[in-house]
Design an enzyme around this catalytic site. Structure first.
Site, mmCIF file in Angstrom:
data_model
loop_
_atom_site.group_PDB
_atom_site.id
_atom_site.type_symbol
_atom_site.label_atom_id
_atom_site.label_comp_id
_atom_site.label_asym_id
_atom_site.label_seq_id
_atom_site.Cartn_x
_atom_site.Cartn_y
_atom_site.Cartn_z
ATOM 1 N N LEU A 189 76.332 53.354 96.095
ATOM 2 C CA LEU A 189 75.591 55.074 96.184
ATOM 3 C C LEU A 189 76.657 55.677 95.502
ATOM 4 O O LEU A 189 75.897 57.213 95.114
ATOM 5 C CB LEU A 189 76.217 55.453 97.829
ATOM 6 C CG LEU A 189 75.740 54.358 98.588
ATOM 7 C CD1 LEU A 189 75.613 54.772 100.237
ATOM 8 C CD2 LEU A 189 73.625 54.355 99.335
ATOM 9 N N GLY A 190 77.918 55.741 94.963
ATOM 10 C CA GLY A 190 78.407 56.184 94.175
ATOM 11 C C GLY A 190 79.479 55.949 93.483
ATOM 12 O O GLY A 190 79.622 55.238 94.204
ATOM 13 N N GLY A 211 82.893 56.936 91.621
ATOM 14 C CA GLY A 211 84.591 58.132 91.491
ATOM 15 C C GLY A 211 84.839 57.867 90.378
ATOM 16 O O GLY A 211 84.930 56.727 89.535
ATOM 17 N N SER A 212 86.354 58.852 89.993
ATOM 18 C CA SER A 212 87.481 58.310 89.185
ATOM 19 C C SER A 212 87.546 57.070 89.294
ATOM 20 O O SER A 212 88.590 56.126 88.439
ATOM 21 C CB SER A 212 88.240 59.184 88.771
ATOM 22 O OG SER A 212 86.884 60.321 88.548
ATOM 23 N N TYR A 213 87.463 56.992 91.014
ATOM 24 C CA TYR A 213 89.173 56.440 90.934
ATOM 25 C C TYR A 213 88.826 54.845 92.672
ATOM 26 O O TYR A 213 89.149 54.604 93.164
ATOM 27 C CB TYR A 213 90.272 56.828 91.927
ATOM 28 C CG TYR A 213 91.194 58.456 91.395
ATOM 29 C CD1 TYR A 213 91.113 57.543 89.313
ATOM 30 C CD2 TYR A 213 91.544 59.103 91.930
ATOM 31 C CE1 TYR A 213 91.920 58.750 89.652
ATOM 32 C CE2 TYR A 213 91.842 60.435 91.055
ATOM 33 C CZ TYR A 213 92.315 59.513 89.948
ATOM 34 O OH TYR A 213 93.273 60.895 89.406
ATOM 35 N N LYS A 266 83.901 53.631 94.562
ATOM 36 C CA LYS A 266 83.032 53.354 94.407
ATOM 37 C C LYS A 266 82.333 53.480 96.124
ATOM 38 O O LYS A 266 83.255 52.783 97.021
ATOM 39 C CB LYS A 266 82.129 52.138 93.733
ATOM 40 C CG LYS A 266 83.008 50.622 93.957
ATOM 41 C CD LYS A 266 81.814 49.817 92.905
ATOM 42 C CE LYS A 266 82.620 48.650 92.994
ATOM 43 N NZ LYS A 266 82.036 47.694 92.051
ATOM 44 N N VAL A 267 81.147 53.711 95.726
ATOM 45 C CA VAL A 267 81.072 53.511 97.611
ATOM 46 C C VAL A 267 79.460 53.056 97.493
ATOM 47 O O VAL A 267 78.383 53.095 96.433
ATOM 48 C CB VAL A 267 80.519 55.381 98.172
ATOM 49 C CG1 VAL A 267 80.111 55.285 99.446
ATOM 50 C CG2 VAL A 267 81.769 56.010 98.238
ATOM 51 N N LYS A 274 83.856 52.878 101.558
ATOM 52 C CA LYS A 274 84.312 53.398 99.762
ATOM 53 C C LYS A 274 85.385 52.571 99.056
ATOM 54 O O LYS A 274 86.404 51.674 100.360
ATOM 55 C CB LYS A 274 85.104 54.346 100.445
ATOM 56 C CG LYS A 274 85.474 55.131 99.066
ATOM 57 C CD LYS A 274 86.293 56.238 99.297
ATOM 58 C CE LYS A 274 86.337 57.409 98.151
ATOM 59 N NZ LYS A 274 86.858 58.749 98.762
ATOM 60 N N ASP A 284 88.113 70.525 99.514
ATOM 61 C CA ASP A 284 86.925 70.246 98.067
ATOM 62 C C ASP A 284 85.665 70.522 98.723
ATOM 63 O O ASP A 284 84.710 69.157 99.170
ATOM 64 C CB ASP A 284 87.434 69.056 97.969
ATOM 65 C CG ASP A 284 86.113 68.662 96.549
ATOM 66 O OD1 ASP A 284 85.686 69.622 95.967
ATOM 67 O OD2 ASP A 284 86.406 67.405 96.395
#
Length: 295
Positions: free
Chosen positions: A18-19, A21-23, A25-26, A41, A136
């Site tokens: 699904l996505g 990131g820096s640290y 994935k999902v 996640k 955020d």
């Protein structure tokens, strides 16, 4: 052992990503036990900076465990393997995030925006009442379920508020979030109560909901801060918003922190209490008390 094998042993059938990131994935997955699709996640602790492991990951896990609210993404399970991978199993936002939704459907009518903003504000009230600031808030971190209800997510920058010996909230000195949604005091590095900064971000989100535009151009942050501090908010004439909606946006995007609304005042604002069918106010609230009472 790869993710599919680890999760398969726990009854999860992995699907698409699904996505990333820096640290971490999902990924989406189907859970045999819950009989539903979930989001997982996956964080590899061996590939993440020490600062993230010591500060941000524990905060996120603490927030996910403590915050239980209908408009906050539900966490089903958190576990870690001996190989140093952390798996956070959460409710799936079937309809994606709010930004993608707005890109597809365009600006919302006020009656629709009111329902969604009410859900979001109630989630933030739960966070703030629980002594958490999200830090955020942005459209990408607001997911939608199958019925298009708001589900606040991504607590990676959240912070549990602490107090000094006199009971006063210790101010935050860390920049978090995206510049386009960040309050001017955050962008300027001024120590602040992060709950007040969350309120500013709510203003940017509401503006984006009703205009399908961002209120400020963040391509030049210094110039953007200058405009924000002058309390100059563009209200395009292309869309006729009600006075009440503009007033709420104007109050949320108040550059003076001492005059900015707290979450209880947001939820009492007249725009959130307009009857959709008649346009009349359902509830009359007394004149607002001094803002310092909310701090």
């Amino acid at each position: 052992m790869d993710d599919a094998v680890v999760l398969g042993k726990k009854g999860y059938s992995l699907s698409k990503t699904l996505g990333e990131g820096s640290y971490g994935k999902v990924k989406s997955a189907y859970c045999d036990r819950l009989k539903r699709n979930v989001a997982i996640k996956i964080i590899d602790k061996r590939k993440t900076p020490q600062d993230f492991l010591e500060r941000f990951l524990p905060r996120e896990i603490e927030a996910l465990k403590r915050l239980q609210h209908p408009s906050i993404i539900k966490t089903y399970e958190i576990f870690e393997t001996s190989a140093g991978k952390v798996y956070i199993v959460m409710e799936l936002g079937e309809k994606g995030d709010l930004l993608d939704y707005i890109k597809i459907t365009g600006a919302m009518k006020e009656d629709i925006a009111r329902i969604k903003f009410q859900q979001l504000a109630s989630a933030i009230k739960h966070c703030h009442d629980s002594d958490f600031a999200h830090r955020d808030l942005k459209c990408e971190n607001i997911l939608l379920d199958v019925d298009l209800n708001i589900k606040l997510s991504d607590f990676g920058f959240s912070k549990s508020l602490s107090r000094d010996e006199n009971g006063k909230t210790i101010l935050s000195k860390t920049f978090c979030g995206s510049a386009a949604y960040a309050a001017p005091e955050v962008l300027q590095g001024i120590p602040c109560d992060p709950r007040a900064s969350d309120i500013w971000s709510l203003g940017v989100i509401l503006y984006t909901m009703v205009y399908a535009l961002m209120p400020f151009d963040d391509s030049n942050v210094r110039n953007m801060i200058s405009i924000q501090k002058q309390h100059r908010i563009p209200f395009p004439s292309s869309k006729n918003l009600t006075v009440e909606c503009k007033d709420l946006i104007y109050r949320l995007l108040q550059p003076n922190v001492s005059q900015r609304m707290c979450i209880d005042e947001v939820l009492k604002h007249s725009w959130l209490h307009i009857n959709a069918s008649t346009g009349d106010l359902r509830v009359h609230f007394p004149r607002r008390q001094a803002h310092t009472a909310c701090r």
